[in-house]
Design an enzyme around this catalytic site. Sequence first.
Site, PDB file in Angstrom:
ATOM      1  CG  HIS A  68       2.282  -1.629  -5.866  1.00  0.00           C
ATOM      2  ND1 HIS A  68       2.681  -2.858  -5.385  1.00  0.00           N
ATOM      3  CD2 HIS A  68       1.166  -1.865  -6.604  1.00  0.00           C
ATOM      4  CE1 HIS A  68       1.856  -3.790  -5.816  1.00  0.00           C
ATOM      5  NE2 HIS A  68       0.925  -3.219  -6.549  1.00  0.00           N
ATOM      6  CB  SER A 121       3.638  -2.886  -9.142  1.00  0.00           C
ATOM      7  OG  SER A 121       2.809  -3.858  -9.751  1.00  0.00           O
ATOM      8  CD  GLU A 123       5.947  -3.435  -3.405  1.00  0.00           C
ATOM      9  OE1 GLU A 123       6.919  -4.196  -3.371  1.00  0.00           O
ATOM     10  OE2 GLU A 123       5.099  -3.468  -4.327  1.00  0.00           O
ATOM     11  CG  ASN A 142       2.704  -7.339  -8.306  1.00  0.00           C
ATOM     12  OD1 ASN A 142       2.007  -8.106  -7.655  1.00  0.00           O
ATOM     13  ND2 ASN A 142       2.248  -6.201  -8.807  1.00  0.00           N
TER      14      ASN A 142
END
Length: 292
Positions: A142, A121, A154, A192
């Site tokens: 992710h 990520s 993701e 993130n």
Amino acid sequence: MSNDKKNVAVLGAGTMGSGIATVMARAGHNTLLFDVNDENLQRGLDTVRGFFDVSVAKGKLTVEQADTAKKSLNGTTDLADLAASDVVVEAIFEDLNLKKETFGRLDDIVSAQTLFHTNTSTLSVTGIASGSKIPGRVVGTHYCNPAPLMKLVELADGRHTEQWAHAATLEFLGTLGKTTVVTKDRPGFIVNRFLIPWENSCIAALEAGLGTKESIDAAVKGALGHPMGPFQLLDIVGLDIHQQVATRLYEQLRDPRFFPPPMVDRMVAAGDLGRKTGRGFYEYDNTRLFGS
């Protein structure tokens, strides 16, 4: 790609890799966990099996379901054993050249239709895909940590990801019982981008004496509805991993919110990395993840 059982290889037997392998085996796929280090591999396999044992003890799985999942799990230190893989999920160290090199080596081992998924990520999916002779098959997937407990994945296409690979990835993720959100190939994706600055703020608040680790964790769970507090989560992720992710995002975005607070450097230097070392923000008698 149909919804039947797949041969799935997971590269890297660390926290993320073993967690992703748990997800694959629990979903009924033939799961092969790979690591270059046999000791790491055995620890990863034990972590996955331990998760299923605890799931039985907690009434989440029957003994039969756990046994079936464990039987579908195998390990290897030889990349050649991945030849029959339908899907390869890369969850190795966040090093762009290493990831590119690994996908390049796999090009000569697996079929041209094998999907390549990268769990990064922080690094560019496009950059990682450039290591493969078939960059169109590379997709960013992710998994949120801890992967067996968190529902979200993701999905991010690289610049040259082909539509067939995107569609096949969505279909495959659907077999895992996960919620998939599509995002862009940008540093941090969605999660993130929010999580790392927030975790850094929680660590800075602890350093500033705004609360204890226990009180901050309790406040986050009680008021924000999170399933675990930031320090509980950081101990699962590993302070070394947080340091790496935060630093790489800072290097790309140059936003000071991403730079890890000094406490992180001190804890990493001391070897207090979290659950896996028996001490992080909290102390643990059992270093195996997920309460097993």
